[in-house]
Scaffold this motif. Structure first.
Motif, PDB file in Angstrom:
ATOM      1  N   THR A 123      -2.935   4.482  -3.414  1.00 24.86           N
ATOM      2  CA  THR A 123      -3.288   3.356  -2.541  1.00 24.86           C
ATOM      3  C   THR A 123      -4.781   3.058  -2.698  1.00 24.86           C
ATOM      4  N   ALA A 174       6.201   0.537  -2.966  1.00 21.11           N
ATOM      5  CA  ALA A 174       4.995  -0.194  -3.382  1.00 21.11           C
ATOM      6  C   ALA A 174       5.289  -1.653  -3.693  1.00 21.11           C
ATOM      7  N   ASN A 232      -5.906  -2.141  -0.151  1.00 20.65           N
ATOM      8  CA  ASN A 232      -4.704  -1.771   0.594  1.00 20.65           C
ATOM      9  C   ASN A 232      -3.429  -2.134  -0.157  1.00 20.65           C
ATOM     10  N   ARG A 233      -3.540  -2.225  -1.470  1.00 22.77           N
ATOM     11  CA  ARG A 233      -2.369  -2.327  -2.335  1.00 22.77           C
ATOM     12  C   ARG A 233      -2.307  -1.033  -3.158  1.00 22.77           C
ATOM     13  N   SER A 234      -1.400  -0.955  -4.113  1.00 21.51           N
ATOM     14  CA  SER A 234      -1.234   0.309  -4.823  1.00 21.51           C
ATOM     15  C   SER A 234      -1.374   0.138  -6.324  1.00 21.51           C
ATOM     16  N   CYS A 259       2.888   4.255  -1.120  1.00 23.38           N
ATOM     17  CA  CYS A 259       3.276   5.148  -2.214  1.00 23.38           C
ATOM     18  C   CYS A 259       4.414   6.045  -1.733  1.00 23.38           C
ATOM     19  N   ARG A 290       0.805  -1.217   0.000  1.00 25.35           N
ATOM     20  CA  ARG A 290       0.000   0.000   0.000  1.00 25.35           C
ATOM     21  C   ARG A 290       0.838   1.267   0.000  1.00 25.35           C
TER      22      ARG A 290
END
Length: 486
Positions: free
Chosen positions: A199, A114, A171-173, A97, A95
């Motif tokens: 995100t 990331a 919750n990842r980017s 950045c 998540r």
């Protein structure tokens, strides 16, 4: 270098069609059907998420939206301030950045934190947006086309990603690169530097995180002492146990790992005397610690080449029942701290197989039954404490790990489903003999949730990241996550 056979298999999974609106729809053919079966359709209102797209200076340069549509996700992206042409676009693993080390050049790069492309299928291969996740990263998305005005827009459906389940991107980017993607060169299709990052977050749920210290904490167990108003969590990697103040979030070391041979702390429970019980995993031990952390007893199960003491269940009569995930036995510790083999599971409907078998366990408040979860089959079982009769409550709880009864409603069971990344809610019958799955909650994005405990009307779940224990880079800080019981 790709094998020809892998490329051919990948091609079999591809199916591209253009809708009348010019929206690219990404589909899986039969070869990818198993992946889709792992994803979960939303129970009620479709899940949605957004990502605010930032440049290197942290300025807002656009928005991406994500909406679960059955087993696929509808994605729209608008990003500003880019050079005209096509730009590679991918979902990355973490998540963050923020700047981070690029292993290819061993130096900090923008948005390097990331991490690599999101790759739940462990393909270790960059491929097209239509390749099944066994053959290419789930994070491999269509490119963003930027016009002469510097604004890029994209709208598409993808069944490689989800907002819940094993392919979950919460919750990842989302990363936008400076160059086009060739969809073949590892690791990122020769798409150049990372120039935008956002995100992916869900805005319609409230959570609170408790950050934990350490770079190898991997919190597996969690327990709450109502008398002391303190949370306990234990490290699967080191055996250290920490206390967490549920109000302030302050964390302190309660018992250091390695003490008295405890190299792992899995399931944790607190009994009526505020003693902390610890499942010792492969050490085959059950540890009992005083409220000050001093050991009361280290109980050893019978010698075995493959023990795996996983979880514990204090019962109303002062006994504690213990699961072993590799040996088909439930152990019992009597109130005077004598350990014995209580139930040989070889003569019951519970059949042990490869992998992790029984793990999460609890005793019902009425003192009649044990409930226990079998991870490798997804089956929930009920065991009569008086007769030792075993009954299957339900199946289908894929990767079910720790379990928790709602303290104000013993007919509501919560199941942490580790690799699936959700907490499931099960409605039980009055005798706990049958169950129905009624909801699945990914919160804001769970990383291998393992166990749960109740704090008032809230639930606290561990984000264990145990899938990264033997390899990979876990997100730090490790954390517990608190949410309202649903």
């Amino acid at each position: 270098m790709r094998a020809t056979g892998m490329r051919a298999a990948s091609a079999l999974t591809k199916r591209i069609k253009w809708t009348a609106l010019g929206v690219l729809t990404l589909g899986l053919a039969a070869a990818g059907a198993a992946e889709m079966a792992q994803k979960m359709a939303p129970a009620t209102t479709p899940l949605t998420a957004t990502a605010t797209i930032l440049d290197e200076q942290g300025q807002n340069q656009g928005t991406a939206t994500f909406r679960q549509a059955g087993t696929a996700v509808a994605v729209t992206v608008e990003a500003r301030g880019l050079t005209p042409g096509q730009h590679g676009m991918h979902v990355h693993d973490t998540r963050l950045c923020q700047p981070g080390i690029d292993p290819a050049v061993n130096k900090p790069v923008p948005f390097g934190a990331a991490g690599p492309h999101f790759d739940p299928g462990m393909s270790h291969n960059h491929d097209s947006p239509t390749a099944g996740n066994k053959y290419g990263h789930a994070g491999d998305l269509p490119m963003l086309t930027v016009g002469a005005d510097g604004v890029g827009r994209a709208s598409f459906m993808s069944d490689k990603i989800s907002l819940t389940g094993m392919d979950g991107i919460l919750n990842r980017s989302l990363i936008i690169h400076e160059k086009p993607d060739d969809y073949k060169s590892d690791p990122s299709g020769m798409s150049g530097a990372r120039v935008r990052c956002g995100t992916i977050v869900r805005g319609d749920v409230t959570t609170r995180d408790y950050p934990l210290p350490g770079v190898r904490t991997f919190p597996e167990g969690v327990a709450y002492d109502t008398k002391k108003d303190v949370l306990y969590t234990g490290s699967a990697a080191t055996g250290s146990i920490y206390t967490v103040n549920p109000t302030s979030g302050a964390v302190n070391l309660f018992s250091e790992g390695g003490s008295l041979g405890r190299s792992s702390a899995l399931g944790l429970k607190v009994d009526s005397q505020s003693r902390v019980w610890v499942a010792g995993g492969a050490a085959g031990t059950v540890s009992v610690l005083r409220p000050d952390g001093f050991p009361v007893a280290i109980l050893e199960t019978p010698k075995s080449p493959n023990p795996y003491i996983n979880d514990l269940a204090p019962a109303a009569d002062g006994s504690v029942y213990v699961t072993d995930s590799t040996r088909p036995i439930i152990f019992r510790v009597s109130p005077d701290l004598k350990l014995s083999a209580w139930l040989d599971l070889g003569n019951t409907p519970i059949k042990y197989g490869p992998g992790i078998n029984l793990n999460g366990i609890l005793a019902t408040p009425d003192g009649r039954y044990l409930l226990t979860m079998q991870l490798n089959t997804g089956d929930l079982w009920r065991i009569d404490l008086k007769t030792k009769a075993v009954k299957k409550v339900m199946g289908g709880l894929t990767r079910g790990d720790g379990i928790l009864l709602n303290p104000t409603d013993p007919r509501t069971l919560y199941v942490a489903r580790n690799a699936v990344g959700v907490v499931s809610k099960v409605a039980l019958s009055a005798d706990s003999g049958t169950g129905t799955l009624v909801a699945e909650e990914p919160l804001k994005g769970l990383r291998y949730p393992a166990t749960l405990t109740a704090v008032g009307g809230d639930v606290v779940v561990t984000q264990s990241q145990l899938d990264k224990l033997q390899g990979g880079t876990p997100e730090t800080p490790f954390r517990l996550t608190r949410f309202k019981a649903f």
